[in-house]
Scaffold this motif. Structure first.
Motif: not given
Ligand code: FES
Ligand code: FES
Lengths: 779, 150
Positions: A43, A45-46, A48, A193-194, A241-242, A275, B27, B33, B36-39, B97-99
């Protein structure tokens, strides 16, 4: 061979039918599924990049203020950090959408809390955050208008009106006149996903921007406009997109400009990943709405006049609000026939976050209003909610307020009848009504109720949107004998990665794995338009199938000549056939590639001539077709806490042709739950322009424990007007569940909630208002 | 400071501040990775990993707490026991979406280690901390129920 006529033949004797159960052979597994579920898909942000810097954004603490002075003090920033302000921009300071009035960075003043004022980049996300302290901004706070009421009458961005028949005359024919004001809340998308975007400059000086977005060409256009770069030197790549739901339609253009400016200033790759807190603070939401209805019905409950007034809070900048408003006015009378209609819509400016695209795009707000209004009318007339709908439901041949005459794909009645059969709604509704007036709650202290809704959603872009867009797709033969489908459609979960190959395979006589879907990268795919408005399965898939078919036609012809068969060559199930001769397509296609190279076919979508819409008078065909649905929701209300538990939602949806039953069902299930959340708990609250609940700890959305059992019935009704014969399905379910849930609460408790979300607090207020406290206490 | 733990069955040593979030270590330092970070504040479950078989939120877990313990992430589980679950999630509409999906797979693996054929209510309880915004959870329920079928 034309896939349209082919599918028409296949369906001619079908009539309306029900789609198969969830797991069937029409639902091949999505090819990206394993990579997503196993965590290996990259995604935004994955991955780098070498030498990558990280950006951070300085945001306005004021809803409205003049900027007296703005400075960047490098000595206060971590070593090597850079900072940008509006004055550093060399091009127009505006994000090009409908216009470019939305600033990239605030210049003279700020118009909402969270508006971007400065950008910093440094070697880590933490250092970039620290660098924000090096900005010195002096604000002079100004009075803020943070609600639509304060904005009226002067601050109206857009006003639209639809007139049909003679409304004044319609009211003189009415036996009952019913009024209602219905409000809905600002809803946050909460894609998991933000937002995240990365920019760098390639060795050939091309600016590359890659990240999470629904509309790569919107982003390219915005970059090219503001940076004064020709489009060929701006390459935009959409990562998967997540989640999007509209939230990655408008905002990514702004974020792309932010990272691009930092990358151009530093000559390093730069990434900004929000975030959750920042994402909620900065990005667009669903427009809060207030819809006023005045309706006249005759003594049988047939509509004689509807006067609807819609007010949307657009927030600080216009962005996409005029288009959202357009969809709102066009759906304002719901799935009902009424000879005399006046609809007025206004989108007003407030000093709050700009609101934008969110699944449904203005329709959920007006459908909530009209559906609850119909229930109120039913009570006035003394008939039940199903009956009022059956008496007014749109039928083929009926006219919409725009004058559009509906064709025979108009299936609203079928949905209503089917949902009644499925749920036994009428009997249950009457039973709960009777129980409510005689006893106080079930034995276990809770009360149940059921509610019904009928809804529609115009498929594809509104009005002349498709005509203006001239959506372009391409199919291209690859050296391995497979055909690449090139579109700018982004798969944000809805499944175009499998639906496009399925439609193409069906049209060509090939297998799904004979196709490859190109990554949405503006340097490689043509502009097939944004991934919005439920248009991909209907329009983009239809065109790309025709393009693939043309390529296959070339290969079949060449093969036919080569083998010199007397019989006509054709393609079936991956085999080329002529008389007794046969050969595997893939093999022949490889040879074709060697001999003739990568043949490619480009197609431009032309909407049918009958799709004429006059944007001045709002007359004509606003959408080539409409998908319909009917929901029945069941809830349980705790009489002590007034907590509402949604137990079940049955959604009967007629969506033209179902291309992939599992994914189609998934769209309806997911959209239904988003609507349930919006009905019961979701509200991005704004107090004096400040978002109150700007974290997931305070912004509540449905978890698996708040989720009703969602039962989906898919009806297919032949429709051959445009593209694949599928009607849009992505947004439809967002329109149905909220009014059904709120109607169920009324059926359970007698409390008619006029404002979403229907929280226990609002129920309590209503309880007190109606003076029913004694009647709803458990005995 | 150097922290040693067992990650997806392999002993590893990470050089990082002890209070770093495990999520960032996975990550950024280890390139894993799939988590995931969602919040970033314990509300969404996208960052779920197993610590000694128990689902934990890696956005809230300081690295130091992993010292000497067993951590399993989606990358490890996908290679081993999660295969059948993933296959059903994909084919029955549990992945859009898979997130959210890696977190959901990890949390479900923990449930399945304890309860072979969980009921809908048990699934709801085990996944209460995992938000999915796309599927309405129905496809996820279908997939887990289908594991019991041959
Ligand atoms: S990122 Fe850890 S719970 Fe959301
Ligand atoms: S599949 Fe998108 S959040 Fe679950």
């Amino acid at each position: 061979m034309n896939p349209r006529s082919q599918t028409a033949r296949a369906r001619s004797d079908l009539g309306t039918r029900e789609s198969e159960a969830a797991r069937d052979d029409r639902s091949p597994a999505r090819p990206d599924g394993f990579a997503k579920a196993s965590g290996s898909l990259a995604y935004a942000d994955d991955a780098r990049l070498e030498g990558m810097l990280f950006g951070a954004t300085l945001r306005s603490p004021h809803p409205h203020a003049r900027i007296r002075s703005a400075h960047w003090r490098p000595e206060r920033a971590p070593a090597g950090a850079i900072g940008l302000l509006a004055r550093d921009l060399t091009g127009p300071n505006g994000v090009q959408l409908l216009d470019d009035a939305w600033p990239i960075l605030a210049g003279d003043g700020v118009h909402h809390v969270g508006e971007a004022v400065g950008l910093a980049a440094a070697t880590s996300p933490e250092a970039a955050q620290a660098a924000l302290a090096a900005f010195e901004i002096e604000y002079e706070p100004l009075p803020a208008r943070t609600t639509p009421a304060e904005a009226l009458p002067s601050d109206v961005f857009t006003e639209l009106e639809i007139l049909h028949g003679d409304v004044a005359h319609g009211f003189t024919q009415a036996a009952h006149i019913v009024e209602g004001t219905w409000r809905t809340a600002r809803q946050e998308h909460v894609y998991i996903e933000c937002q995240s975007m990365t920019a760098w400059i390639d060795t050939d000086d091309t600016l590359v921007v890659q990240g999470s977005m629904q509309c790569p060409y919107y982003v390219q256009n915005a970059l090219s406009h503001a940076l004064k770069r020709p489009a060929q030197r701006v390459r935009v790549v959409a990562t998967p997109p997540g989640g999007g739901f509209g939230g990655k339609e408008d905002y990514p253009s702004l974020l792309a400009l932010h990272v691009a400016l930092l990358a151009l200033a530093t000559r390093h790759p730069v990434r900004i990943s929000y975030d959750r807190h920042e994402d909620m603070l900065a990005t667009s939401k669903r427009h809060p709405s207030e819809v006023h209805h005045r309706s006249g019905v005759d003594s049988d409950g047939r509509l004689t006049a509807m006067d609807v007034d819609i007010l949307l809070d657009a927030g600080a900048y216009r962005t996409l609000s005029p288009v959202v408003l357009s969809r709102a006015v066009l759906h304002a009378t719901g799935a009902y026939r009424c000879p005399n209609v006046r609809i007025r819509g206004r989108a007003v400016r407030t000093h709050t976050l700009p609101n934008g695209a969110f699944r449904g795009f203005g329709a959920p707000q007006v459908l909530f209003a009209v559906e609850r209004q119909m229930d109120r009318i039913a009570r006035a007339v003394g008939i039940d909610p199903l009956e009022i709908r059956l008496r007014n439901v749109l039928e083929p041949g009926d006219e919409l307020p725009t004058g559009q005459v509906l064709d025979d794909s108009t299936s609203a009645r079928l949905c209503l009848e089917r949902v009644e059969r499925e749920t036994d709604f009428r009997r249950r509704w009457r039973e709960h009504e009777r129980q409510r007036s005689t006893i106080s709650g079930d034995a276990n202290g809770s009360r149940k109720g059921v509610g019904i809704s009928l809804y529609l959603h115009g498929s594809g872009f509104t009005g002349n949107g498709e005509k203006r867009l001239a959506s372009t797709v391409r199919a291209r033969l690859r050296s391995d004998g497979r055909i690449e489908l090139q579109t700018a459609s982004v798969d944000m979960g809805q499944g175009s990665c499998i639906v496009l190959p399925m439609v193409a395979a069906d049209a060509c006589g090939l297998h799904v794995d004979d196709f490859v879907v190109a990554e949405p990268d503006t340097s490689r795919v043509p502009d097939s338009g944004p991934t919005v408005a439920s248009r991909t399965s209907m329009i983009v898939a239809g065109e790309v199938a025709l393009a693939a078919q043309e390529i296959c036609g070339q290969i079949v012809d060449a093969w036919g000549k080569r083998i010199d068969s007397a019989e006509e060559a054709r393609l079936e199930a991956g085999e080329l056939l002529a008389g007794s001769r046969s050969e595997a397509f893939r093999q022949v296609a490889r040879c074709h590639y060697l001999e003739y190279g990568a043949s490619e076919v480009t197609r431009v979508h032309t909407p049918p001539a009958w799709q004429e819409f006059d944007e001045e008078s709002y007359r004509g065909v606003a959408y080539p077709t409409y998908a319909f649905g009917a929901d029945v929701a069941e809830v349980e209300v705790d009489p002590d806490t007034l907590q509402v538990r949604p137990l079940a939602v049955t959604a009967v949806c007629e969506v033209g042709r179902v291309l992939h039953p599992v994914l189609c069902r998934g769209q309806i299930e997911g959209g239904t739950l988003q609507a349930v959340g919006w009905a019961l708990m979701e509200e991005a609250q704004c107090r004096e322009g400040h978002l109150v609940n700007d974290r997931l700890a305070t912004y509540l959305l449905p978890t698996v424990q708040d989720c009703p059992e969602i039962q989906v019935v898919l009806l297919e009704h032949p429709w051959n007007g445009v593209g694949t014969g599928a009607k849009g399905v992505g947004e439809l379910p967002m329109n149905g569940a909220a009014p059904a849930v709120v109607a169920a609460i009324e059926n359970a408790t007698g409390l008619a909630i006029a404002e979403l979300p229907a929280t226990p607090e609002r129920l309590l207020v209503e309880l007190e208002r109606q003076g029913l406290a004694d009647r709803t206490q458990p005995s | 400071m150097s922290i040693e733990f067992l990650l997806n069955g392999e002993r590893i040593e990470v050089e990082a501040p002890p209070m770093s979030r495990l999520l960032d270590v996975l990550r950024r330092e280890l390139g894993l990775t799939g988590t995931k970070e969602g919040c970033g504040e314990g509300e969404c479950g996208a960052c779920t990993v197993l610590l000694e078989d128990v689902p934990v939120l890696s956005c809230l877990l300081p690295l130091v707490q992993c010292e000497g313990r067993r951590v399993d992430t989606i990358e490890g589980l996908a290679r081993s026991e999660a295969g059948p679950l993933i296959e059903r999630l994909v084919s029955l509409g549990g992945v859009q979406c898979g997130a959210c999906t890696p977190g959901i797979v990890v949390a479900t693996c923990a449930l399945l280690r304890q309860t072979e054929n969980p009921t809908r209510a048990q699934v709801a309880q085990a996944l209460a901390g995992n938000l999915c915004r796309c599927t309405g959870y129905e496809g996820i329920h279908r997939a887990i129920q289908a594991l019991a079928e041959p």
